[in-house]
Design an enzyme around this catalytic site. Structure first.
Site, short mmCIF file in Angstrom:
data_model
loop_
_atom_site.label_atom_id
_atom_site.label_comp_id
_atom_site.label_asym_id
_atom_site.label_seq_id
_atom_site.Cartn_x
_atom_site.Cartn_y
_atom_site.Cartn_z
N ASN A 1 0.85 -1.19 0.00
CA ASN A 1 0.00 0.00 0.00
C ASN A 1 0.89 1.24 0.00
O ASN A 1 1.87 1.31 0.73
CB ASN A 1 -0.85 -0.04 1.29
CG ASN A 1 -1.95 0.99 1.34
OD1 ASN A 1 -2.73 1.10 0.40
ND2 ASN A 1 -2.03 1.74 2.43
N HIS B 1 -4.78 9.86 -1.41
CA HIS B 1 -4.94 11.11 -0.65
C HIS B 1 -4.70 12.26 -1.64
O HIS B 1 -3.56 12.67 -1.86
CB HIS B 1 -3.93 11.18 0.50
CG HIS B 1 -4.18 10.15 1.55
ND1 HIS B 1 -5.28 10.18 2.37
CD2 HIS B 1 -3.47 9.05 1.91
CE1 HIS B 1 -5.24 9.15 3.21
NE2 HIS B 1 -4.15 8.43 2.93
N GLU C 1 -7.49 4.66 0.64
CA GLU C 1 -7.57 5.73 1.65
C GLU C 1 -8.04 7.04 1.02
O GLU C 1 -7.50 8.12 1.30
CB GLU C 1 -6.20 5.93 2.32
CG GLU C 1 -5.63 4.67 2.95
CD GLU C 1 -4.29 4.88 3.66
OE1 GLU C 1 -3.92 6.05 3.90
OE2 GLU C 1 -3.63 3.87 3.96
N ASP D 1 -9.29 10.49 -0.01
CA ASP D 1 -9.82 11.78 0.42
C ASP D 1 -9.31 12.83 -0.56
O ASP D 1 -8.44 12.55 -1.38
CB ASP D 1 -9.53 12.12 1.89
CG ASP D 1 -8.09 11.93 2.32
OD1 ASP D 1 -7.19 12.11 1.48
OD2 ASP D 1 -7.87 11.60 3.51
C1 XIL Z 1 -3.24 8.32 9.52
C2 XIL Z 1 -4.35 8.32 10.54
O1 XIL Z 1 -5.57 8.60 9.90
C3 XIL Z 1 -4.06 9.35 11.60
O2 XIL Z 1 -5.02 9.28 12.63
C4 XIL Z 1 -2.69 9.13 12.18
O3 XIL Z 1 -2.39 10.17 13.08
C5 XIL Z 1 -1.67 9.09 11.08
O4 XIL Z 1 -2.01 8.11 10.14
N1 XIL Z 1 -1.33 6.74 5.10
C6 XIL Z 1 -1.72 5.64 5.79
C7 XIL Z 1 -2.59 5.78 6.98
O5 XIL Z 1 -1.42 4.52 5.37
O6 XIL Z 1 -2.31 4.81 7.96
C8 XIL Z 1 -2.49 7.15 7.58
O7 XIL Z 1 -3.45 7.26 8.62
C9 XIL Z 1 -2.71 8.20 6.53
C10 XIL Z 1 -1.64 8.10 5.47
#
Ligand code: XIL
Length: 561
Positions: A203, A239, A267, A269
């Site tokens: 990932n 992201h 993930e 957003d």
């Molecule tokens: C983020 C969480 O959402 C937060 O609460 C934490 O403080 C930091 O990590 N990539 C990832 C996730 O694979 O695990 C991360 O999650 C966001 C970026």
């Protein structure tokens, strides 16, 4: 076998607060309630729709109403990361992760495990180990955690974010201990041995489009496959920054799929510089829609997960100063234009389909959360309906609902403030408009008092006689009979008026009335009711529109038969 399809229903999301806060969007009224479910629509396309969920989220009912109804894949936001699961060497803590898994199971969602090996949220005891001890520590960590969850997870992000932006491997403690990428194959093999059923993923972020970093991931996956290392999928974190969904995302997913692995948006957003304008939200709708359409276009894209449920719980504002509004639900968990765009991209419009239910179709209804309520306390139950046939619209009806409780025929959400007690049933039917085949009932008990309904079958019987009743007034005679074999020493009779009756004066008891709830307590001279005997009491009262007699009575918290 008919295809199983889970239809999950949305509880009404907070609306008054949104209106009060002036949260209105050009394309969506502030109090709009989603007309359909992302997971249902995605399911019709053979995909899941997921979210990240944290332990803290589990105590937010407004958030959960959206989460439980919209998403059918759950990724623990932090609870399976190394700093939580093995905070010191050999000391394991699966409590928080277990809570997330239990919630997911209760709501019919699957779970993506996240994650096993990552240079972030890694306790310092690992990064300060002598390099010769890292492999054993990593293997023990993976083996213990994957074994703990074996058979319960859909997938594991085995290695998270191994690459730098230029495509070189991060020189983290794992890379240094193995003197290269060998730790990735070792991690995958160790995870596979501990749970051969979970799909194993790598990932990373910024590998959504074709670029140096995704090229490096592509080469890595190619070489792992060539070595026979167990690898099932690549997670594209996604992201995004507003307006920057890569145009090569579809082609990039296709090239990974062509290697023979799954891809997933893990993930998603889409962050906006605050405050978000209406134009920003329109762009965000386009961005979300494009991502979903790209996934739909790739057979091996198994699903899309948004990172968090709404803007209020998103990690973005805490990590990227001045940025936010990155999800499909606003701070009050109302749907944003991006939500509507995703519904449309998934082929939804009004929700449901018109395919007739096949013969023998079955519908089952469950409620994973609380199934009890209390008179006088606002309550809402989000039902989960499972239909053995895919794509059926479901309609809901109920009989004998307590006063104040209503069922939404479309969403199946039961809500309101009950003023009477009782147990009743709700029916869900699959229907194509010409008839229904398949229905199910679900019972919800509303208790007269307390946080759980009083046990039934108390050793008492209560007669309530209006003698006389006239417009605006009533005299009620009440008889409590001890039907048990032991004396009642001290009694408190409780019931609820279905209408607006108000006690003005009482005899043979001390009355307390709060709203429609009534409590009548013995006086010193009638404290004892011997077995087989009764005691009488009564009151004079007033009423305006409804003087119906109570239907359920409890003595000392036990419902009289
Ligand atoms: C983020 C969480 O959402 C937060 O609460 C934490 O403080 C930091 O990590 N990539 C990832 C996730 O694979 O695990 C991360 O999650 C966001 C970026």
């Amino acid at each position: 076998m008919p295809q199983r399809k889970t239809v999950r229903l949305l509880a009404a999301v907070a609306t008054a607060a949104a209106a009060a806060a002036g949260l209105a969007f050009a394309a969506v009224p502030a109090n709009a309630v989603p007309t359909t479910q992302l997971d249902q629509l995605a399911g019709l396309q053979g995909k899941y729709f997921g979210t990240a969920l944290t332990q803290a989220n589990l105590s937010n009912p407004t958030l959960l109403a959206v989460s439980d109804s919209q998403f059918n894949m759950v990724t623990p936001g932090n609870e399976m990361k190394w700093d939580t699961t093995e905070p010191s060497n050999g000391v394991f803590n699966f409590g928080p992760g277990d809570q997330i898994v239990a919630h997911a199971k209760a709501t019919g969602a699957r779970v993506r495990g996240h994650n096993l090996v990552w240079d972030s949220q890694l306790p310092s005891w690992v990064s300060s180990l002598p390099l010769t001890s890292v492999q054993a520590a990593m293997e023990t960590h993976i083996k213990t955690e994957v074994t703990h969850y074996a058979g319960q997870l859909y997938a594991w992000d085995v290695v998270n974010e191994p690459f730098n932006e230029d495509g070189t491997l991060k020189a983290d403690v794992f890379e240094r201990a193995f003197n290269g990428s060998g730790y990735i194959a070792d991690a995958l093999r160790t995870a596979h041995a501990a749970d051969p059923t979970a799909k194993l993923y790598l990932n990373d972020f910024n590998i959504e489009g074709e670029n140096a970093k995704s090229n490096a991931m592509f080469s890595l996956v190619q070489s792992l496959i060539a070595q026979g290392v167990p690898i099932d999928g690549v997670g594209l974190e996604s992201h995004f920054i507003l307006g920057q969904v890569p145009s090569t995302m579809l082609a990039n997913m296709q090239r990974f799929a062509a290697l023979g692995v799954d891809v997933a948006v893990t993930e998603l957003d889409d962050r906006i510089t605050l405050p978000a304008t209406a134009a920003n939200l329109t762009q965000q709708a386009t961005d979300f829609s494009n991502v979903v359409k790209d996934c739909l276009a790739v057979t091996r894209c198994v699903g899309v997960t948004q990172w968090g449920i709404g803007d209020a719980d998103s990690w973005i504002p805490g990590t990227f100063a001045g940025q936010g509004a990155a999800t499909m639900f606003d701070n009050n968990y109302n749907p944003k234009p991006s939500y509507n765009a995703v519904v449309t991209a998934l082929g939804g419009a009004g929700g449901g389909t018109t395919t007739p239910p096949p013969a023998g179709n079955t519908v089952t209804l469950t409620n994973p959360g609380g199934v009890t309520g209390t008179v006088g306390t606002a309550a809402s139950v989000t039902l989960h309906a499972t239909d053995s046939a895919a794509g059926q619209a479901l309609t809901y009806s109920a009989t004998g609902l307590p006063t104040g409780i209503a069922v939404n025929a479309t969403t199946g959400v039961l809500s309101g403030t009950p003023t009477t007690a009782g147990t009743f049933a709700v029916t869900a039917k699959a229907t194509d408009g010409t008839g229904a085949s398949g229905s199910a009932t679900f019972s919800w008990t509303i208790g007269a008092s307390g946080t759980t309904p009083p046990p039934t079958g108390g050793p008492c019987h209560v007669d309530y006689v209006k003698a006389p009743e006239w417009v605006g007034g009533v005299v009620a005679d009440i008889t409590i009979t001890n039907t048990g074999t032991t004396a009642i020493n001290g009694w408190n009779l409780t019931f609820t008026f279905p209408g607006d009756t108000k006690i003005a004066s009482a005899w043979n008891s001390t009355p307390v009335q709060t709203g429609t709830s009534v409590s009548l307590t013995n006086l010193s001279y009638n404290v004892t009711i011997a077995p087989g005997t009764n005691t009488t009491l009564g009151f004079q009262g007033t009423w305006t529109s409804n003087d119906a007699a109570p239907t359920a009575f409890s003595i000392n918290g036990s419902r009289c038969s």
